[in-house]
Write a protein that holds these residues in place. Structure first.
Motif, PDB file in Angstrom:
ATOM      1  N   GLY A  78     -85.601   8.170   6.306  1.00 12.20           N
ATOM      2  CA  GLY A  78     -86.070   9.200   5.585  1.00 12.20           C
ATOM      3  C   GLY A  78     -85.124   9.850   4.717  1.00 12.20           C
ATOM      4  O   GLY A  78     -83.810   9.451   4.694  1.00 12.20           O
ATOM      5  N   GLU A  79     -85.777  10.566   3.646  1.00  9.51           N
ATOM      6  CA  GLU A  79     -84.855  10.967   2.263  1.00  9.51           C
ATOM      7  C   GLU A  79     -83.901  12.052   2.812  1.00  9.51           C
ATOM      8  O   GLU A  79     -84.572  13.135   3.457  1.00  9.51           O
ATOM      9  CB  GLU A  79     -85.632  11.075   1.247  1.00  9.51           C
ATOM     10  CG  GLU A  79     -84.969  11.637  -0.117  1.00  9.51           C
ATOM     11  CD  GLU A  79     -85.830  11.651  -1.204  1.00  9.51           C
ATOM     12  OE1 GLU A  79     -85.227  12.135  -2.356  1.00  9.51           O
ATOM     13  OE2 GLU A  79     -87.074  11.411  -1.139  1.00  9.51           O
ATOM     14  N   ASP A  80     -82.694  12.085   2.453  1.00 10.23           N
ATOM     15  CA  ASP A  80     -81.681  13.310   2.904  1.00 10.23           C
ATOM     16  C   ASP A  80     -82.456  14.546   1.867  1.00 10.23           C
ATOM     17  O   ASP A  80     -82.784  14.255   0.779  1.00 10.23           O
ATOM     18  CB  ASP A  80     -80.429  13.070   2.518  1.00 10.23           C
ATOM     19  CG  ASP A  80     -79.824  11.835   3.707  1.00 10.23           C
ATOM     20  OD1 ASP A  80     -80.412  11.991   4.737  1.00 10.23           O
ATOM     21  OD2 ASP A  80     -78.804  11.156   3.380  1.00 10.23           O
ATOM     22  N   GLU A  81     -81.853  15.726   2.434  1.00  7.01           N
ATOM     23  CA  GLU A  81     -82.262  16.893   1.630  1.00  7.01           C
ATOM     24  C   GLU A  81     -80.906  17.344   1.250  1.00  7.01           C
ATOM     25  O   GLU A  81     -80.127  17.656   1.926  1.00  7.01           O
ATOM     26  CB  GLU A  81     -83.063  17.841   2.258  1.00  7.01           C
ATOM     27  CG  GLU A  81     -83.477  19.081   1.257  1.00  7.01           C
ATOM     28  CD  GLU A  81     -84.381  18.693   0.391  1.00  7.01           C
ATOM     29  OE1 GLU A  81     -84.450  19.187  -0.559  1.00  7.01           O
ATOM     30  OE2 GLU A  81     -85.202  17.664   0.784  1.00  7.01           O
ATOM     31  N   GLY A 137     -84.124  11.822   7.767  1.00  8.76           N
ATOM     32  CA  GLY A 137     -83.234  12.275   6.809  1.00  8.76           C
ATOM     33  C   GLY A 137     -82.263  13.510   7.518  1.00  8.76           C
ATOM     34  O   GLY A 137     -82.858  14.288   8.266  1.00  8.76           O
ATOM     35  N   GLU A 167     -89.595   5.999   8.341  1.00 13.46           N
ATOM     36  CA  GLU A 167     -90.881   5.393   8.600  1.00 13.46           C
ATOM     37  C   GLU A 167     -90.797   4.551  10.016  1.00 13.46           C
ATOM     38  O   GLU A 167     -89.885   4.275  10.355  1.00 13.46           O
ATOM     39  CB  GLU A 167     -91.193   4.512   7.530  1.00 13.46           C
ATOM     40  CG  GLU A 167     -91.330   5.157   6.025  1.00 13.46           C
ATOM     41  CD  GLU A 167     -91.542   4.315   4.810  1.00 13.46           C
ATOM     42  OE1 GLU A 167     -91.405   2.850   5.135  1.00 13.46           O
ATOM     43  OE2 GLU A 167     -91.788   4.712   3.816  1.00 13.46           O
ATOM     44  N   ALA A 194     -85.979  17.822   5.574  1.00 12.28           N
ATOM     45  CA  ALA A 194     -85.858  16.333   5.103  1.00 12.28           C
ATOM     46  C   ALA A 194     -86.749  15.514   5.545  1.00 12.28           C
ATOM     47  O   ALA A 194     -87.688  15.827   6.132  1.00 12.28           O
ATOM     48  CB  ALA A 194     -84.334  16.125   5.794  1.00 12.28           C
ATOM     49  N   GLY A 195     -86.824  14.341   4.802  1.00 15.10           N
ATOM     50  CA  GLY A 195     -87.722  13.248   5.089  1.00 15.10           C
ATOM     51  C   GLY A 195     -87.715  12.631   6.550  1.00 15.10           C
ATOM     52  O   GLY A 195     -86.895  12.500   6.923  1.00 15.10           O
TER      53      GLY A 195
END
Length: 332
Positions: A83-86, A43, A71, A67-68
């Protein structure tokens, strides 16, 4: 909410997921080929403009931002999820720098505008990418790449149509209060204003503009003395500069001293249209200047009294005229 115009934070983007080194194994396909999927991208850390905000105070209490991670890949050429963005919401006028190199990374000027300040790492490739005529069973897959990691400095530069420029006790806060519904702290001692205030100046015919009361400058402020550069930067984002000098001082000296401070900080600030208001005229008999003032730059001079309203309407119209003229120049 307390105003804050500076924050230093440490940001880490997500690591990319690892690729998978998997082989297809099914009941009727006992020796299938490689089918390991790719890892997901890490992310990003992203700034997002929010026109409803006027401070970056929240980021002062959030020193570390991450950030994430992506996987890992899996069988059947399945890629891992990204991954999830912040997302970090910031006011318009926020400028971001790399804290170590001082590189300017960008600026947020529009609502919902996005700026990536740390990029997520790439996901690793799965082993099916590495098959070839000479290697039908590649045993390896790539590891994911780490995300960018850096310390960044955020600076907020107020965006306003008019910026008030003057030494302490020039009457800036009083004028802002008289022209708008803003309620800055006002008292008869230097540095009453310790943080910028914004006010919306409205006309009866629905015209309006935004005015910023910038804390008082002192001589050698460009060297960091007094409130110094901490607030000089706010002048950069104002379209028209309203210089304010009290009638009870040496007017020409104070005006030239203000020009000198702006020139020393950034010469191009003097390219902005400017007006000079002589304040506190209620302290003079008949609200009149003792002598007619002339300046080399032919700046308009308007005597005012915020306490009585003397000259305030004339000043408001002159400011509107200069704002509109500035916008016309930008369009051409």
């Amino acid at each position: 909410m307390r105003f804050a115009d500076y924050a230093k934070i440490y940001v880490t983007a997500g690591r990319g997921g690892d690729g998978s080194a998997h082989f297809r194994r099914e009941k009727y396909v006992p020796k299938g080929g490689p089918d390991g999927g790719d890892g997901g991208k890490g992310g990003d850390v992203i700034l997002v403009g929010n026109e409803q905000l006027n401070t970056i105070l929240d980021l002062r209490y959030r020193k570390y931002v991450k950030a994430g991670n992506g996987e890992n890949g899996s069988k059947s050429k399945s890629s891992g999820a990204a991954g999830e963005d912040e997302l970090l919401e910031v006011p318009l006028g926020t400028v971001v720098f790399d804290a170590d190199t001082k590189e300017r990374l960008g600026e947020i000027t529009d609502h919902e505008e996005k700026l990536v300040i740390a990029k997520g790492g790439k996901g690793g490739l799965g082993n099916w990418h590495f098959r070839s005529s000479t290697n039908q069973t590649p045993q390896h897959a790539q590891e994911g790449k780490p995300g960018e990691e850096r310390a960044v400095e955020l600076e907020l530069k107020l965006i306003a149509d008019v910026g008030l420029v003057g030494f302490p006790n020039a009457g800036k806060s009083t004028l802002l209060s008289a022209l708008s519904h803003a309620k800055p702290k006002i008292a008869d001692y230097p540095f009453t204003t310790l943080e910028p205030n914004l006010g919306v100046v409205k006309f009866e015919d629905f015209r309006s503009f935004v005015m910023a009361d910038i804390p008082g400058i002192i001589e050698e402020a460009h060297e960091g003395k007094g409130l110094g550069i901490q607030f000089l930067r706010h002048i950069e984002r104002n379209n028209v500069l309203l210089f304010m000098v009290s009638v009870m001082t040496d007017i020409k000296y104070e005006y030239e001293a203000l020009l000198s401070e702006l020139r020393s900080y950034r010469k191009d600030l003097l390219d902005k249209p400017r007006i000079l208001a002589i304040t506190k005229m209620d302290l003079k008999q008949g609200f009149e200047l003792e002598e007619e003032l002339h300046f080399d730059d032919e700046i308009p001079v308007i005597p005012i009294s915020s306490a009585t309203g003397h000259g305030v309407d004339e000043l408001r119209e002159k400011l509107w005229e200069y704002i509109q003229h500035g916008k016309e120049k930008e369009e051409t």
